[in-house]
Design an enzyme around this catalytic site. Sequence first.
Site, PDB file in Angstrom:
ATOM      1  N   GLY A 191      -0.954   0.317  -5.761  1.00 20.88           N
ATOM      2  CA  GLY A 191      -2.094   0.540  -4.890  1.00 20.88           C
ATOM      3  C   GLY A 191      -1.962  -0.224  -3.578  1.00 20.88           C
ATOM      4  O   GLY A 191      -0.863  -0.432  -3.053  1.00 20.88           O
ATOM      5  N   SER A 192      -3.077  -0.688  -3.058  1.00 18.84           N
ATOM      6  CA  SER A 192      -3.094  -1.298  -1.724  1.00 18.84           C
ATOM      7  C   SER A 192      -2.403  -2.652  -1.644  1.00 18.84           C
ATOM      8  O   SER A 192      -2.164  -3.140  -0.533  1.00 18.84           O
ATOM      9  CB  SER A 192      -4.539  -1.428  -1.237  1.00 18.84           C
ATOM     10  OG  SER A 192      -5.101  -0.149  -1.010  1.00 18.84           O
ATOM     11  N   THR A 193      -2.087  -3.281  -2.771  1.00 17.10           N
ATOM     12  CA  THR A 193      -1.312  -4.524  -2.693  1.00 17.10           C
ATOM     13  C   THR A 193       0.075  -4.254  -2.103  1.00 17.10           C
ATOM     14  O   THR A 193       0.716  -5.158  -1.579  1.00 17.10           O
ATOM     15  CB  THR A 193      -1.154  -5.176  -4.084  1.00 17.10           C
ATOM     16  OG1 THR A 193      -0.499  -4.268  -4.971  1.00 17.10           O
ATOM     17  CG2 THR A 193      -2.509  -5.567  -4.663  1.00 17.10           C
ATOM     18  N   GLU A 235     -12.798   0.364  -2.729  1.00 18.30           N
ATOM     19  CA  GLU A 235     -11.695   1.308  -2.602  1.00 18.30           C
ATOM     20  C   GLU A 235     -11.228   1.744  -3.979  1.00 18.30           C
ATOM     21  O   GLU A 235     -11.363   1.030  -4.963  1.00 18.30           O
ATOM     22  CB  GLU A 235     -10.528   0.686  -1.828  1.00 18.30           C
ATOM     23  CG  GLU A 235      -9.850  -0.488  -2.530  1.00 18.30           C
ATOM     24  CD  GLU A 235      -8.561  -0.886  -1.849  1.00 18.30           C
ATOM     25  OE1 GLU A 235      -7.848   0.006  -1.367  1.00 18.30           O
ATOM     26  OE2 GLU A 235      -8.267  -2.090  -1.812  1.00 18.30           O
TER      27      GLU A 235
END
Length: 559
Positions: free
Chosen positions: A153-155, A479
Site C-alpha cells: 500500500g502507501s508505505t 485511505e
Amino acid sequence: MHLLGYVGPPDDTNKEEAKKFTFYQGDVEGKSNVEKTFDQYLRGQPGVRYLRRNAKGVIDGVLREDPPKQGANVFLTIDARIQSIAEEALRAIARGAAVVVDPNNGDVLAMVSVPSFDPNTFIPSIKAKDWTTLQKDEARPLINRAISTFPPGSTFKIVTSLAGLRRNMSNARFNCSGGVSYGDHYFRCWVAEKGGAHGTLGLTDAIKVSCDSFFYQYGNAAGIDSIDKTGNALGLGKETGIHLTGEQPGIMPGPDWMAIHYPRERWSQAYTANVSIGQGYVLASPLQMAMAYAAVANGGLSYYPRLVDKVLNQDGSPALDENGVPAVSAQPKVDADLRNDFSREQIEMVRRGLWKVVNEDGGTGGRARLKDVQVAGKTGTAQASTNGKKDTIAWFCCFAPFDQPKYVVAVMVQGGEHGGGVAAPIATRIMERTLATDAGTFTPQVAWLSPAHHANPFTSIKEVTFKDAQSSVTGADEEHGDDSQTADTQMAGAGDDPAVEPEADAQGKVSGRQARVARALPVATPPPQKQNFFQRLFGGRRTPAPLPTPPPKRRPGGR
C-alpha cells in the site's frame, strides 16, 4: 518460536525401523528457522567408544573413548525487552506482524508474528493431535508473517518518491482532482470517496496526505525502470538473507517480470500507476519494509538484516565455517549505498515528508505522534487476496527520534481497515515503550506469554486503542485500497515436519506401531566335533577369528 524453530529426527532416519524399538533414541536435527540454519554448529560432535573383540568374537575390553563435544552457542540480535513489548502490543489484533530494527546497523531487535503457538508442545516431540490442530488452523499460526509478503500500500510511496528524485523531480507538482485516467481505467484517489480532492501538491505534502492521484502521475513521470531500480536498492523483490526458513522474496513488477509471468500481457502506464501506490502486483514483507525505512532514516545506507550476532564455541572462540572464517560476520553488511545516487537534500526531502505525516495537522499518521519525541512514518492500506478470500492489509512504518534515529518499527495487520487507525497505534505503542525503556521510565516484563490466538481471527478491525497510550491525536487517515487492485499474498514456509508422537487409543495402544521384535534367546555352545585320523595327524582347518564389527555410522550428536 517463529524465530528459534524446532528439532526432529534426521531426514535419513528409517522411521519405520525406529518404531520397532521402545528404547530407541536417535539423533535430532534442526527443522526450521535458527535451529535449522545453524544446525551444524548447534549439534556438536558425538562421542565414540572403541571396543576390542577377542579371537572368539567376544567383546572383552575398551581400547579408547573419545568424549562427546558440546555444540556452539548462537547469540541473537534480539533484545528480549523490546521483543516483550512488541509481543504485548501485537496481541491487540488477530493476524499480523511487527519488526523492530536498528537503522544504524541492520540488527533485528524484535520480530513478532500472530497468531502464535506454544513451543513447549514440541519438547521432546509434539503429539499428533496437537500437530494436526496447528496444521488445520485457518489462521495459520505456524506461518511467520514477518517474512511473508503482502501488498505494501502507501508505505511503498517512499520508493516512488526516491524513484522520482533519481530523475531530478524535486520540484515536480501534480494536481489531484479526485483521480486520474490511464487507458480505459479511472484510478481514484482515496480522498474522492469523501467527495474531496487534494488540489496541486509537491512531493512532501503528497507524502503527508498520501495522495494517490499525485503518485499515479509522479510514478509514471519517473518511469517503472527507476521505480524497480530504487526498490531493488532498498531490498525489495528479493530475499533479505535473514537466517530464517521459508522467507518470501516478494515482487517488484515491471516489463521484464510481466514478460515472464504474463507473456500475453503488455506493460502499460496503468500498471505503473498501480505499482506507484504499492498495489497491483507489488508484494513486500514487514521485514523488507522495515529495512527500506531504515535506509531512509539513516540517510541512505541500505543494510541487510542481522538476526544472529555471533556463534561461539564453548571456550569462547568464534565458530568457523568450512572455509575457516567465523560463521557470522561481526560487521554490518551493506546492500546498497543510496548516497551514490541521491544527494543528502533529496533523501532529507523524503524524510521531511514522513515527518509531516505524523506531526502536522492533516497528516494521515497523527495517531503516532508522541509528546517528547519526534516520530516520522507512513500509513498504508491495501487490498489483498489470502487463500482466495479478500483481505485488507493495514500498515504503519516509522522511525524515531527523527534527528538521530535509533529504532525503526514496521507493523502489518491483516484485516485492519486503515493503517492510521489500526497499525499506527500498535507501532506507536512499541516505539513509545522502547524509548521509555531506554530512558529508564518503563520496565517491560520479560516473561513467558501464552500463545496469541483470537477466537475470531478473520473479524475486520476498525480501530486499535490502548487505554494508557501517550498519544491522543486523531489522524486524518481514511485511505483504503481499491478493490480492483488486489494481489495474492505469499506466506512463508513453516519448515520441515517435527518429531510427532503417535496417539494412543482407548486401550492405551498406539496405532500404527509395529509389534515389538522378539529378543534373541541364548543358544548353547555346540560340543566340539570328534577329529578323524587325518585331522589328528595334519591338524584341522582353523576357523579364522571373526573380523571386528565396524562401528556404526553416526550422525553428528544431538544438542
